[in-house]
Design a protein around this motif. Sequence first.
Motif, PDB file in Angstrom:
ATOM      1  N   SER A  70     -10.086  -2.815   6.207  1.00  0.00           N
ATOM      2  CA  SER A  70     -10.332  -2.529   4.789  1.00  0.00           C
ATOM      3  C   SER A  70      -9.175  -1.795   4.124  1.00  0.00           C
ATOM      4  O   SER A  70      -9.015  -1.841   2.901  1.00  0.00           O
ATOM      5  CB  SER A  70     -11.614  -1.706   4.634  1.00  0.00           C
ATOM      6  N   ASP A  71      -8.337  -1.122   4.921  1.00  0.00           N
ATOM      7  CA  ASP A  71      -7.195  -0.380   4.365  1.00  0.00           C
ATOM      8  C   ASP A  71      -5.901  -1.181   4.368  1.00  0.00           C
ATOM      9  O   ASP A  71      -4.876  -0.711   3.871  1.00  0.00           O
ATOM     10  CB  ASP A  71      -6.974   0.917   5.151  1.00  0.00           C
ATOM     11  N   LEU A  72      -5.929  -2.391   4.929  1.00  0.00           N
ATOM     12  CA  LEU A  72      -4.705  -3.162   5.106  1.00  0.00           C
ATOM     13  C   LEU A  72      -4.170  -3.663   3.766  1.00  0.00           C
ATOM     14  O   LEU A  72      -4.878  -4.318   3.001  1.00  0.00           O
ATOM     15  CB  LEU A  72      -4.963  -4.337   6.037  1.00  0.00           C
ATOM     16  N   LYS A  73      -2.911  -3.368   3.499  1.00  0.00           N
ATOM     17  CA  LYS A  73      -2.280  -3.778   2.242  1.00  0.00           C
ATOM     18  C   LYS A  73      -1.204  -4.842   2.434  1.00  0.00           C
ATOM     19  O   LYS A  73      -0.884  -5.570   1.503  1.00  0.00           O
ATOM     20  CB  LYS A  73      -1.645  -2.552   1.551  1.00  0.00           C
ATOM     21  N   ILE A  90      -6.762 -13.931   3.434  1.00  0.00           N
ATOM     22  CA  ILE A  90      -5.856 -12.836   3.094  1.00  0.00           C
ATOM     23  C   ILE A  90      -5.778 -12.648   1.580  1.00  0.00           C
ATOM     24  O   ILE A  90      -5.794 -11.517   1.074  1.00  0.00           O
ATOM     25  CB  ILE A  90      -4.462 -13.116   3.703  1.00  0.00           C
ATOM     26  N   LYS A  91      -5.723 -13.739   0.861  1.00  0.00           N
ATOM     27  CA  LYS A  91      -5.681 -13.670  -0.607  1.00  0.00           C
ATOM     28  C   LYS A  91      -6.957 -13.042  -1.157  1.00  0.00           C
ATOM     29  O   LYS A  91      -6.906 -12.204  -2.074  1.00  0.00           O
ATOM     30  CB  LYS A  91      -5.488 -15.070  -1.187  1.00  0.00           C
ATOM     31  N   GLN A  92      -8.096 -13.412  -0.605  1.00  0.00           N
ATOM     32  CA  GLN A  92      -9.358 -12.841  -1.069  1.00  0.00           C
ATOM     33  C   GLN A  92      -9.394 -11.340  -0.879  1.00  0.00           C
ATOM     34  O   GLN A  92     -10.004 -10.613  -1.689  1.00  0.00           O
ATOM     35  CB  GLN A  92     -10.525 -13.492  -0.318  1.00  0.00           C
ATOM     36  N   ARG A  93      -8.737 -10.861   0.145  1.00  0.00           N
ATOM     37  CA  ARG A  93      -8.709  -9.425   0.427  1.00  0.00           C
ATOM     38  C   ARG A  93      -7.568  -8.706  -0.297  1.00  0.00           C
ATOM     39  O   ARG A  93      -7.370  -7.510  -0.105  1.00  0.00           O
ATOM     40  CB  ARG A  93      -8.600  -9.197   1.940  1.00  0.00           C
ATOM     41  N   MET A 318       8.882  -7.436  -2.391  1.00  0.00           N
ATOM     42  CA  MET A 318       9.330  -7.720  -1.030  1.00  0.00           C
ATOM     43  C   MET A 318      10.650  -8.484  -1.062  1.00  0.00           C
ATOM     44  O   MET A 318      10.992  -9.113  -2.059  1.00  0.00           O
ATOM     45  CB  MET A 318       8.295  -8.576  -0.289  1.00  0.00           C
ATOM     46  N   ILE A 319      11.373  -8.423   0.031  1.00  0.00           N
ATOM     47  CA  ILE A 319      12.577  -9.264   0.151  1.00  0.00           C
ATOM     48  C   ILE A 319      12.167 -10.732   0.135  1.00  0.00           C
ATOM     49  O   ILE A 319      12.744 -11.535  -0.597  1.00  0.00           O
ATOM     50  CB  ILE A 319      13.356  -8.906   1.441  1.00  0.00           C
ATOM     51  N   TYR A 320      11.155 -11.061   0.942  1.00  0.00           N
ATOM     52  CA  TYR A 320      10.604 -12.419   0.961  1.00  0.00           C
ATOM     53  C   TYR A 320       9.093 -12.301   1.033  1.00  0.00           C
ATOM     54  O   TYR A 320       8.547 -11.745   1.995  1.00  0.00           O
ATOM     55  CB  TYR A 320      11.111 -13.236   2.153  1.00  0.00           C
ATOM     56  N   GLU A 321       8.415 -12.828   0.022  1.00  0.00           N
ATOM     57  CA  GLU A 321       6.951 -12.751  -0.021  1.00  0.00           C
ATOM     58  C   GLU A 321       6.358 -14.150  -0.092  1.00  0.00           C
ATOM     59  O   GLU A 321       6.828 -15.004  -0.853  1.00  0.00           O
ATOM     60  CB  GLU A 321       6.489 -11.924  -1.218  1.00  0.00           C
ATOM     61  N   VAL A 322       5.310 -14.377   0.699  1.00  0.00           N
ATOM     62  CA  VAL A 322       4.595 -15.646   0.656  1.00  0.00           C
ATOM     63  C   VAL A 322       3.746 -15.669  -0.616  1.00  0.00           C
ATOM     64  O   VAL A 322       2.930 -14.773  -0.840  1.00  0.00           O
ATOM     65  CB  VAL A 322       3.693 -15.816   1.887  1.00  0.00           C
ATOM     66  N   PRO A 323       3.917 -16.664  -1.485  1.00  0.00           N
ATOM     67  CA  PRO A 323       3.097 -16.728  -2.692  1.00  0.00           C
ATOM     68  C   PRO A 323       1.655 -17.098  -2.352  1.00  0.00           C
ATOM     69  O   PRO A 323       1.408 -18.070  -1.648  1.00  0.00           O
ATOM     70  CB  PRO A 323       3.778 -17.834  -3.520  1.00  0.00           C
ATOM     71  N   LEU A 324       0.725 -16.308  -2.829  1.00  0.00           N
ATOM     72  CA  LEU A 324      -0.692 -16.547  -2.550  1.00  0.00           C
ATOM     73  C   LEU A 324      -1.435 -16.906  -3.832  1.00  0.00           C
ATOM     74  O   LEU A 324      -1.035 -16.524  -4.914  1.00  0.00           O
ATOM     75  CB  LEU A 324      -1.326 -15.297  -1.907  1.00  0.00           C
TER      76      LEU A 324
END
Length: 324
Positions: A70-73, A90-93, A318-324
Amino acid sequence: MASSKPSVLLTRNDYPEEGVKLLREHFQVDTWKSALGISKEELTSALNGKFGVFCSLSDKIDADVLKNASDLKVIATMSVGYDHLDLKEIKQRKIRVGYTPNVLTEATAELTMALLLATSRRILESHKAIHKGEWKSWAPNFMCGPALQGSTVGIVGCGRIGLSVLEKLIPFKVSKFLYTSRSKKPEVEKHGAIHTDIDALCRESDFIILTSALTPDTHQLINRIRLESMKSTAILINTSRGQLVDQDALIDVLRDGKLRGAGLDVMYPEPLPLDSPLLKLDNCVIIPHIGSAQIETRQEMARITAQNIINVFQNKPMIYEVPL
C-alpha cells in the motif's frame, strides 16, 4: 532507533554497487539475502511498507505480489523489457514504473552479432568436436557454415537494437536487408532495408534476427507455420524474449533438419532445464540471457534504475519512465 528514511527493497544482493550506493544516500535499503533472487511469496511480504523496489526481469510483479504494497510508489526495473510487470494492476494502484532502455542497445547488438557468427560458423559445435575427438584432419566440408556475404537478412522488430545490428552487418556485404515494424522507418531504410510483412520475411531470409519487444501481439509471433515456411538453410537468432517463438515447434524443425540452426540468448523457462531438448541439439547455440552483460552497461543500468527511484522521491521526472 528506527530510520526516518523511506525504505527501498533490492530483490537480490548482487546488483552493481553504482546503483546501491546512490540509493543509500536517500533511503533505508533492504537487500534480499540471495543472488538467486526472491521468491514470489517472499517478495509479497517484503514489499510491505516499502516506498520503492529495485527489481529485474526475473521478478514477476502482479496483483498478488502487490496486495501488501500500500505504500509502494515506484517500481524500477533494471531492464529494457517490462513484460514481467502487470502494468494494468500497477496503473490502478498509481505506482510509477522506471526502466532502462537505450543504455543497453549497443551491448545487446554486439551480443547479437556474436551469437549470429557463433551459430552460422558453428563455433561451439567445432569446439565440442575437438573434445570429442572428431577433429581428425583438415577436411573440405568439416564444420562448414553459410556466408553472410550475399545473403538476405531479416530483422523482426527493427527498433534501436535492430537498427544497430543492421549497421554492424553492413561491412559483411549482406545482399539485402528486410525488416518488419508497425510502420516504415526512414532511419532503417536509408541503409537500403526493405519494409515487409513477417510472413515474407520468414520465407525469404537466410538469417532471421528477432529484436522485438514481447507484447500480446508478438507472443509466439514465430509460430510453427512461419518456422516451417523458412528456408531449410536459414538460421534464426533470438536476443529479445523467448516467448516470441513457439519453442516446441522450433525444437521440431531443428531436429528434423527443416532449419539449419538457431542461436538463442532467450528461451523459456529461464533458466532452461538441463533436460531440455534444446540442449541436445548440435545445431542450436544456447547462451544464458547475457545480451546486456557488458560491465559498463550493467553499471549504467543500475545507476539509472536507482536514479529513477530517487527522482520519484524528489518529485522529479524519471530518466526513463514506462507510460501507463
